[in-house]
Design a protein around this motif. Sequence first.
Motif, PDB file in Angstrom:
ATOM      1  N   TRP A  13     -13.495  -0.522  31.663  1.00  0.00           N
ATOM      2  CA  TRP A  13     -13.641  -1.718  32.508  1.00  0.00           C
ATOM      3  C   TRP A  13     -15.029  -2.323  32.311  1.00  0.00           C
ATOM      4  CZ3 TRP A  13     -14.696  -2.179  38.387  1.00  0.00           C
ATOM      5  CH2 TRP A  13     -14.299  -3.443  38.849  1.00  0.00           C
ATOM      6  N   GLY A  14     -16.033  -1.456  32.201  1.00  0.00           N
ATOM      7  CA  GLY A  14     -17.391  -1.955  31.971  1.00  0.00           C
ATOM      8  C   GLY A  14     -17.506  -2.725  30.666  1.00  0.00           C
ATOM      9  N   LYS A  15     -16.830  -2.235  29.639  1.00  0.00           N
ATOM     10  CA  LYS A  15     -16.822  -2.936  28.343  1.00  0.00           C
ATOM     11  C   LYS A  15     -16.162  -4.309  28.487  1.00  0.00           C
ATOM     12  CE  LYS A  15     -15.237  -2.289  23.531  1.00  0.00           C
ATOM     13  NZ  LYS A  15     -14.222  -3.352  23.454  1.00  0.00           N
TER      14      LYS A  15
ATOM     15  N   GLU B  91     -18.097  -7.888  27.941  1.00  0.00           N
ATOM     16  CA  GLU B  91     -17.611  -8.883  26.977  1.00  0.00           C
ATOM     17  C   GLU B  91     -17.270 -10.200  27.679  1.00  0.00           C
ATOM     18  OE1 GLU B  91     -15.597  -5.758  23.756  1.00  0.00           O
ATOM     19  OE2 GLU B  91     -14.347  -6.821  25.219  1.00  0.00           O
ATOM     20  N   ALA B  92     -16.612 -10.092  28.830  1.00  0.00           N
ATOM     21  CA  ALA B  92     -16.168 -11.304  29.533  1.00  0.00           C
ATOM     22  C   ALA B  92     -17.339 -12.111  30.074  1.00  0.00           C
ATOM     23  CB  ALA B  92     -15.218 -10.928  30.671  1.00  0.00           C
TER      24      ALA B  92
ATOM     25  N   VAL C  89     -23.378  -9.140  32.975  1.00  0.00           N
ATOM     26  CA  VAL C  89     -23.101  -8.129  34.007  1.00  0.00           C
ATOM     27  C   VAL C  89     -22.822  -6.797  33.319  1.00  0.00           C
ATOM     28  CG1 VAL C  89     -21.647  -7.452  35.957  1.00  0.00           C
ATOM     29  CG2 VAL C  89     -22.129  -9.880  35.545  1.00  0.00           C
ATOM     30  N   LYS C  90     -23.506  -5.770  33.771  1.00  0.00           N
ATOM     31  CA  LYS C  90     -23.380  -4.438  33.186  1.00  0.00           C
ATOM     32  C   LYS C  90     -22.985  -3.437  34.266  1.00  0.00           C
ATOM     33  CE  LYS C  90     -26.007  -0.860  30.730  1.00  0.00           C
ATOM     34  NZ  LYS C  90     -27.342  -0.480  30.200  1.00  0.00           N
TER      35      LYS C  90
ATOM     36  N   ALA D   3     -14.791 -14.270  35.449  1.00  0.00           N
ATOM     37  CA  ALA D   3     -14.653 -13.408  34.274  1.00  0.00           C
ATOM     38  C   ALA D   3     -14.296 -11.984  34.691  1.00  0.00           C
ATOM     39  CB  ALA D   3     -15.953 -13.408  33.468  1.00  0.00           C
ATOM     40  N   ILE D   4     -14.943 -11.487  35.741  1.00  0.00           N
ATOM     41  CA  ILE D   4     -14.649 -10.134  36.222  1.00  0.00           C
ATOM     42  C   ILE D   4     -13.252 -10.060  36.804  1.00  0.00           C
ATOM     43  CG2 ILE D   4     -15.273  -8.424  37.985  1.00  0.00           C
ATOM     44  CD1 ILE D   4     -18.194  -9.227  37.553  1.00  0.00           C
TER      45      ILE D   4
END
Length: 341
Positions: A49-51, A55-56, A61-62, A255-256
């Motif tokens: 999900w973090g990846k 990307e999005a 956001v990390k 995006a998220i």
Amino acid sequence: MFIIRKVKYLALTAVLLSLSHIASAETIMRVASWLPPTHVQNAVVWPTWGKWIGEATEGRVKLEIEYGLGHPKTLFELVEDGVADASFSYHGYVPGRFKLALGVEEPLMGASAEATSVAYWRVHQKYFAAANEHDGLTVAGVFVHGPGQIQTIDPITSLADLKGKKIRIGGGVPSEIGHRLGVTPVGAPAPKVYELLQQGIVDGVFLPIAEQKTLRLNEVARNVVMLPGGMYLGSFSIFINPDFLDSLSDKDREAIIGVSGEKLSAMAGKAWDSADSVGLKTAEDAGVNLIKVSENDAFAKDFNNLVEGIDQIWLESVADRGVDAESALAELRSIARSYKE
């Protein structure tokens, strides 16, 4: 020469300031987790999900995992209060709040965790979300773990052997099953199970076969009865603090959300399915006594008789939620059983 050096210095300074601005513009999404770092939720689900989020949002956001913030039952409130930005937890840890969520735990679902998680998300959005059981939180995904199985220190040959045994139960539908079996329930978060078994505080546990690997139960629960379809499916949600989302730009917030929902739910369910496969292989390699029950065995028939009517108990428990729960449960099973993985 002095002018050239000054120009180079100014150029370098501009680059460093630019890099500093980029670094400071990065937003850290702090995700609280209560399972071991090697567990599939931490080793696969969060990183994936973090990846997607990275990307999005083009790296703005990390996601970072934080451990040790509290008992899993407290994480709903910790995220709501902003102690963490996001987390996940098992609904059964908070009795009374997540009544609708327990519908997905009903026995005899007959589908994988991935299929059921997708069905769960769709039914949650269509039926459950309006009841606002996750008040104060933004639900990013919902999922289930694989089929819960009977894992014990000593072997059992029938369901009757469990009567009077001390069994760790996480809550939710397994509590009703345990009541019907006549076991003595012991409450504790999953990471404490190894210790409880090792010290003989409990005689066994109801958990998916994945935990033979991730919680090292192959060392302390050397006997496993695997019912067809398992005893139940565990219901979880992944949730975000709304204020954290509001602090982001519209672009990053959308995006998220775009890499959450059904996509996140399916991925989480699939990851936990894979963990079951690894857990089963671990148990086999460790020489664990695995009793794989077929649908025609007396063990399975006794279990089917035992859980008869549990659906109705759930339907009655959610009568005050203003939801067509009967249609929701029927739709949940239909989607899960027809889902093409």
